[in-house]
Enzyme design. Structure first.
Site, mmCIF file in Angstrom:
data_model
loop_
_atom_site.group_PDB
_atom_site.id
_atom_site.type_symbol
_atom_site.label_atom_id
_atom_site.label_comp_id
_atom_site.label_asym_id
_atom_site.label_seq_id
_atom_site.Cartn_x
_atom_site.Cartn_y
_atom_site.Cartn_z
ATOM 1 C CD GLU A 165 -2.769 -1.025 0.146
ATOM 2 O OE1 GLU A 165 -3.135 -0.149 -0.425
ATOM 3 O OE2 GLU A 165 -3.606 -1.978 0.035
ATOM 4 C CG ASP A 181 -17.908 -9.139 -4.856
ATOM 5 O OD1 ASP A 181 -19.146 -8.691 -4.348
ATOM 6 O OD2 ASP A 181 -16.813 -8.927 -4.140
#
Length: 264
Positions: A184, A209
């Site tokens: 990240e 999804d």
């Protein structure tokens, strides 16, 4: 063809490996030991009774940040794992031309990309009908997030999670969960963390999804409107916050372009 942007952490590691292989191996070993300690702390905390009625996603996030700091302190003292890893890395160094997320596909990788897209084409078409996006756009994002299926998070027993889109398991997710190490970017700086991702029973469920994620709210409306231009779509996805990597839009556009050439 322009050179691919490289993640800052990976570029730094490559420079270190070329300049001082032994020092690079030691740094990698220490980082792995820190991640191991962080995962251990996380597992211990989740195994403890959760009785705090005021617990929230925010409090859990700050608890995770605290655990990361403790992991750094414990790893700095050492638990004996880093020296073992360093010796292993010294005997088996990582090849200089390792795969880079979003990099051009090599000759060997081209066959893998064709196999990946052939296998996932039908679920991508179903997601295309639900979102209005071309199948190549959807396949390109699945390829980027999963490394053409090679970096799919796996459950503790080794079973596949079928999560090809890197979709995390937030507080509203009620399905199965898998934990995996990911990169990240915080204030533009790369940081490796252990995150919780959604797990599915099949790839069809994963694509469905993904389609729901994009269409359920207005967050990705701008991206859905850019179904004709890979670059505009990729930039809209980054603006919507799909990923924290500053170079994500460039990587996604390049991967979609490759997908378009394969399934044309």
């Amino acid at each position: 063809m322009s050179a691919s942007p490289v993640d800052p952490a990976l570029a730094a590691l490559k420079r270190e490996a070329r300049a001082a292989p032994q020092r690079a191996a030691r740094a990698a070993a220490v980082e792995f030991e820190q991640l191991f300690v962080q995962m251990l702390l996380k597992s211990m905390r989740e195994a403890s009774p959760q009785s705090d009625p005021l617990a929230s996603d925010a409090s859990r996030m700050f608890q995770g940040m605290l655990d990361e700091q403790w992991a750094k302190r414990i790893a700095a003292r050492g638990i004996g794992l880093a020296p073992v890893i360093e010796k292993q890395l010294a005997r088996n160094p990582v090849p200089a031309k390792e795969a880079v997320k979003g990099a051009p596909v090599s000759a060997d990788g081209a066959e893998r990309s064709r196999t990946f897209m052939k296998t996932m084409l039908e679920p991508a078409k179903a997601a295309s009908r639900a979102t209005g996006l071309p199948p190549a756009f959807i396949l390109g994002q699945a390829a980027l997030e999963s490394g053409w299926g090679s970096r799919e998070p796996r459950l503790a027993n080794g079973a596949p999670s079928h999560n090809l889109f890197g979709i995390k398991a937030g507080g509203g997710w009620r399905g199965a969960i898998v934990e995996a190490t990911t990169m990240e970017f915080v204030n533009g700086q790369p940081r490796r963390t252990v995150e919780r991702f959604r797990a599915y029973g099949s790839y069809e469920e994963a694509f469905a999804d993904y389609a729901r994620l994009l269409t359920a709210s207005g967050r990705y409306g701008g991206a859905l409107a850019e179904s004709r231009n890979p670059e505009q779509f990729a930039r809209a996805m980054q603006r919507a916050g799909y990923a924290t990597d500053p170079a994500y839009a460039d990587k996604l556009a390049r991967t979609i372009r490759h997908a378009l050439t394969v399934i044309a």
